[in-house]
Write a protein that holds these residues in place. Structure first.
Motif, PDB file in Angstrom:
ATOM      1  N   SER A 160      -3.981   1.190  -9.599  1.00  0.00           N
ATOM      2  CA  SER A 160      -3.066   0.828  -8.162  1.00  0.00           C
ATOM      3  C   SER A 160      -3.230   1.796  -6.875  1.00  0.00           C
ATOM      4  CB  SER A 160      -1.626   0.836  -8.567  1.00  0.00           C
ATOM      5  OG  SER A 160      -1.127   2.229  -8.914  1.00  0.00           O
ATOM      6  N   ILE A 161      -2.799   1.149  -5.860  1.00  0.00           N
ATOM      7  CA  ILE A 161      -2.962   1.997  -4.519  1.00  0.00           C
ATOM      8  C   ILE A 161      -1.724   1.804  -3.849  1.00  0.00           C
ATOM      9  CG2 ILE A 161      -4.103   2.631  -2.423  1.00  0.00           C
ATOM     10  CD1 ILE A 161      -6.880   1.950  -3.947  1.00  0.00           C
ATOM     11  N   ALA A 162      -0.971   2.902  -3.593  1.00  0.00           N
ATOM     12  CA  ALA A 162      -0.116   2.429  -2.409  1.00  0.00           C
ATOM     13  C   ALA A 162      -0.626   2.932  -1.028  1.00  0.00           C
ATOM     14  CB  ALA A 162       1.169   3.555  -2.909  1.00  0.00           C
ATOM     15  N   TRP A 163      -0.488   1.688  -0.323  1.00  0.00           N
ATOM     16  CA  TRP A 163      -1.253   1.975   1.002  1.00  0.00           C
ATOM     17  C   TRP A 163      -0.066   2.282   1.886  1.00  0.00           C
ATOM     18  CZ3 TRP A 163      -6.183   1.439   0.710  1.00  0.00           C
ATOM     19  CH2 TRP A 163      -6.812   0.609  -0.220  1.00  0.00           C
ATOM     20  N   VAL A 164      -0.160   3.054   2.980  1.00  0.00           N
ATOM     21  CA  VAL A 164       0.841   3.592   3.983  1.00  0.00           C
ATOM     22  C   VAL A 164       0.401   2.855   5.406  1.00  0.00           C
ATOM     23  CG1 VAL A 164       1.883   5.517   5.048  1.00  0.00           C
ATOM     24  CG2 VAL A 164       1.486   5.520   2.625  1.00  0.00           C
ATOM     25  N   LEU A 165       1.273   2.317   5.881  1.00  0.00           N
ATOM     26  CA  LEU A 165       0.821   1.716   7.204  1.00  0.00           C
ATOM     27  C   LEU A 165       1.943   2.018   8.212  1.00  0.00           C
ATOM     28  CD1 LEU A 165       0.344  -0.908   4.818  1.00  0.00           C
ATOM     29  CD2 LEU A 165      -1.228  -1.594   6.537  1.00  0.00           C
ATOM     30  N   ASP A 166       1.455   2.446   9.450  1.00  0.00           N
ATOM     31  CA  ASP A 166       2.094   2.493  10.660  1.00  0.00           C
ATOM     32  C   ASP A 166       1.754   1.638  11.655  1.00  0.00           C
ATOM     33  OD1 ASP A 166       3.812   5.003   9.902  1.00  0.00           O
ATOM     34  OD2 ASP A 166       1.752   6.019   9.617  1.00  0.00           O
ATOM     35  N   MET A 167       2.765   1.100  12.242  1.00  0.00           N
ATOM     36  CA  MET A 167       2.580   0.132  13.535  1.00  0.00           C
ATOM     37  C   MET A 167       3.038   0.524  14.760  1.00  0.00           C
ATOM     38  SD  MET A 167       3.170  -3.092  10.876  1.00  0.00           S
ATOM     39  CE  MET A 167       4.360  -2.059   9.904  1.00  0.00           C
ATOM     40  N   PHE A 168       2.174   0.501  15.786  1.00  0.00           N
ATOM     41  CA  PHE A 168       2.377   0.789  17.242  1.00  0.00           C
ATOM     42  C   PHE A 168       2.144  -0.038  18.026  1.00  0.00           C
ATOM     43  CE2 PHE A 168       0.946   4.310  14.310  1.00  0.00           C
ATOM     44  CZ  PHE A 168       1.893   5.457  14.690  1.00  0.00           C
ATOM     45  N   ARG A 169       3.012  -0.333  19.212  1.00  0.00           N
ATOM     46  CA  ARG A 169       2.687  -1.154  20.270  1.00  0.00           C
ATOM     47  C   ARG A 169       1.562  -0.538  21.068  1.00  0.00           C
ATOM     48  NH1 ARG A 169       7.861  -2.286  21.438  1.00  0.00           N
ATOM     49  NH2 ARG A 169       8.178  -0.182  22.475  1.00  0.00           N
ATOM     50  N   ALA A 170       0.712  -1.186  21.185  1.00  0.00           N
ATOM     51  CA  ALA A 170      -0.645  -0.963  21.890  1.00  0.00           C
ATOM     52  C   ALA A 170      -0.381  -0.310  23.393  1.00  0.00           C
ATOM     53  CB  ALA A 170      -1.794  -1.804  21.849  1.00  0.00           C
ATOM     54  N   SER A 171       0.623  -1.318  24.046  1.00  0.00           N
ATOM     55  CA  SER A 171       0.592  -1.220  25.511  1.00  0.00           C
ATOM     56  C   SER A 171       1.203   0.393  25.816  1.00  0.00           C
ATOM     57  CB  SER A 171       1.489  -2.205  26.294  1.00  0.00           C
ATOM     58  OG  SER A 171       2.886  -2.026  25.450  1.00  0.00           O
ATOM     59  N   ASP A 172       2.156   0.840  24.969  1.00  0.00           N
ATOM     60  CA  ASP A 172       3.017   2.152  25.388  1.00  0.00           C
ATOM     61  C   ASP A 172       2.681   3.139  23.988  1.00  0.00           C
ATOM     62  OD1 ASP A 172       4.758   1.065  23.362  1.00  0.00           O
ATOM     63  OD2 ASP A 172       6.447   0.955  24.872  1.00  0.00           O
ATOM     64  N   GLY A 173       2.060   2.883  23.090  1.00  0.00           N
ATOM     65  CA  GLY A 173       2.082   3.853  21.779  1.00  0.00           C
ATOM     66  C   GLY A 173       3.302   4.019  21.104  1.00  0.00           C
ATOM     67  N   ALA A 174       4.425   3.336  21.370  1.00  0.00           N
ATOM     68  CA  ALA A 174       5.547   3.446  20.709  1.00  0.00           C
ATOM     69  C   ALA A 174       5.632   2.887  19.213  1.00  0.00           C
ATOM     70  CB  ALA A 174       6.975   2.770  21.338  1.00  0.00           C
ATOM     71  N   GLN A 175       5.919   3.702  18.124  1.00  0.00           N
ATOM     72  CA  GLN A 175       5.991   3.220  16.969  1.00  0.00           C
ATOM     73  C   GLN A 175       7.113   2.359  16.715  1.00  0.00           C
ATOM     74  OE1 GLN A 175       6.176   6.267  13.426  1.00  0.00           O
ATOM     75  NE2 GLN A 175       5.500   4.719  11.956  1.00  0.00           N
ATOM     76  N   VAL A 176       6.658   1.109  16.116  1.00  0.00           N
ATOM     77  CA  VAL A 176       7.428  -0.134  16.010  1.00  0.00           C
ATOM     78  C   VAL A 176       8.272  -0.145  14.523  1.00  0.00           C
ATOM     79  CG1 VAL A 176       6.974  -1.194  18.094  1.00  0.00           C
ATOM     80  CG2 VAL A 176       5.947  -1.925  16.162  1.00  0.00           C
ATOM     81  N   ALA A 177       7.174   0.286  13.591  1.00  0.00           N
ATOM     82  CA  ALA A 177       7.599   0.175  12.072  1.00  0.00           C
ATOM     83  C   ALA A 177       6.667   0.851  11.388  1.00  0.00           C
ATOM     84  CB  ALA A 177       7.130  -1.238  11.632  1.00  0.00           C
ATOM     85  N   THR A 178       6.979   1.232  10.164  1.00  0.00           N
ATOM     86  CA  THR A 178       6.200   1.925   9.115  1.00  0.00           C
ATOM     87  C   THR A 178       6.205   1.203   7.580  1.00  0.00           C
ATOM     88  OG1 THR A 178       5.975   3.797   8.161  1.00  0.00           O
ATOM     89  CG2 THR A 178       7.850   3.530   8.638  1.00  0.00           C
ATOM     90  N   GLY A 179       5.228   1.054   6.885  1.00  0.00           N
ATOM     91  CA  GLY A 179       5.644   0.536   5.672  1.00  0.00           C
ATOM     92  C   GLY A 179       4.595   0.766   4.586  1.00  0.00           C
ATOM     93  N   GLU A 180       4.893   0.175   3.284  1.00  0.00           N
ATOM     94  CA  GLU A 180       4.127   0.508   2.287  1.00  0.00           C
ATOM     95  C   GLU A 180       3.761  -0.856   1.501  1.00  0.00           C
ATOM     96  OE1 GLU A 180       4.438   3.613  -0.873  1.00  0.00           O
ATOM     97  OE2 GLU A 180       5.636   2.061  -1.648  1.00  0.00           O
ATOM     98  N   PHE A 181       2.304  -0.880   1.061  1.00  0.00           N
ATOM     99  CA  PHE A 181       2.046  -2.120   0.222  1.00  0.00           C
ATOM    100  C   PHE A 181       1.427  -1.505  -0.907  1.00  0.00           C
ATOM    101  CE2 PHE A 181       1.025  -6.569   1.358  1.00  0.00           C
ATOM    102  CZ  PHE A 181       1.899  -6.903   2.225  1.00  0.00           C
ATOM    103  N   VAL A 182       1.620  -1.972  -2.040  1.00  0.00           N
ATOM    104  CA  VAL A 182       1.271  -1.480  -3.286  1.00  0.00           C
ATOM    105  C   VAL A 182       0.420  -2.550  -4.022  1.00  0.00           C
ATOM    106  CG1 VAL A 182       1.665  -0.510  -5.809  1.00  0.00           C
ATOM    107  CG2 VAL A 182       3.176   0.253  -3.936  1.00  0.00           C
ATOM    108  N   HIS A 183      -0.901  -2.280  -4.053  1.00  0.00           N
ATOM    109  CA  HIS A 183      -1.740  -3.096  -4.961  1.00  0.00           C
ATOM    110  C   HIS A 183      -2.241  -2.739  -6.253  1.00  0.00           C
ATOM    111  CE1 HIS A 183      -3.478  -5.206  -1.055  1.00  0.00           C
ATOM    112  NE2 HIS A 183      -2.920  -5.848  -1.672  1.00  0.00           N
ATOM    113  N   VAL A 184      -2.019  -3.783  -7.189  1.00  0.00           N
ATOM    114  CA  VAL A 184      -2.363  -3.487  -8.388  1.00  0.00           C
ATOM    115  C   VAL A 184      -3.892  -4.332  -8.645  1.00  0.00           C
ATOM    116  CG1 VAL A 184      -2.191  -3.898 -11.155  1.00  0.00           C
ATOM    117  CG2 VAL A 184      -0.313  -2.866  -9.835  1.00  0.00           C
TER     118      VAL A 184
END
Length: 135
Positions: free
Chosen positions: A85-109
């Motif tokens: 398995s891999i636990a992926w870490v993702l960060d999401m930013f609004r492209a227009s101003d660079g503000a971080q809007v969310a962070t998340g994790e997906f775990v794939h087996v």
């Protein structure tokens, strides 16, 4: 820290009745970013790969609203890498101003295509993840 970043364009129908992106859009952005990297880098062929990646867990922490027509810049890196398995870490930013809007994790087996039972992460994929997505 090694990571890749991909744009995720939002659509008008991604907004909910409150005027911002529905929470499911963030999960779509994360899944699309991971699968896009796996496919575009040649680590996975949806139709023929012997090994598939099944999502067994996902989470998202919302930081600030985004709304159409925002484009999200989604950054992908690997967190924990196990045997199957891999636990992926993702960060999401609004492209227009660079503000971080969310962070998340997906775990794939990783599972066999026919058996749907866990199998070791293919060595070529493990090497690419460790080279490109681990810092």
């Amino acid at each position: 820290m090694n990571s890749i970043s991909r744009p995720f364009a939002t659509r008008w129908n991604d907004n909910d009745v409150f005027g911002h992106l529905n929470n499911t859009v963030y999960y779509t952005a994360m899944d699309t970013t991971i699968t896009g990297w796996l496919v575009s880098e040649g680590h996975f062929d949806i139709g023929t790969s012997d090994v598939l990646a099944f999502c067994v867990s996902s989470s998202c922490r919302f930081i600030e609203p985004a709304a159409f027509p925002d484009t999200l810049d989604v950054t992908l890196r690997a967190g924990r890498i196990g045997t199957t398995s891999i636990a992926w870490v993702l960060d999401m930013f609004r492209a227009s101003d660079g503000a971080q809007v969310a962070t998340g994790e997906f775990v794939h087996v990783f599972v066999g295509r026919d058996s749907h039972r866990p199998v070791p992460i293919p060595e070529s994929l493990r090497a690419a993840v460790e080279t490109e997505l681990v810092g």
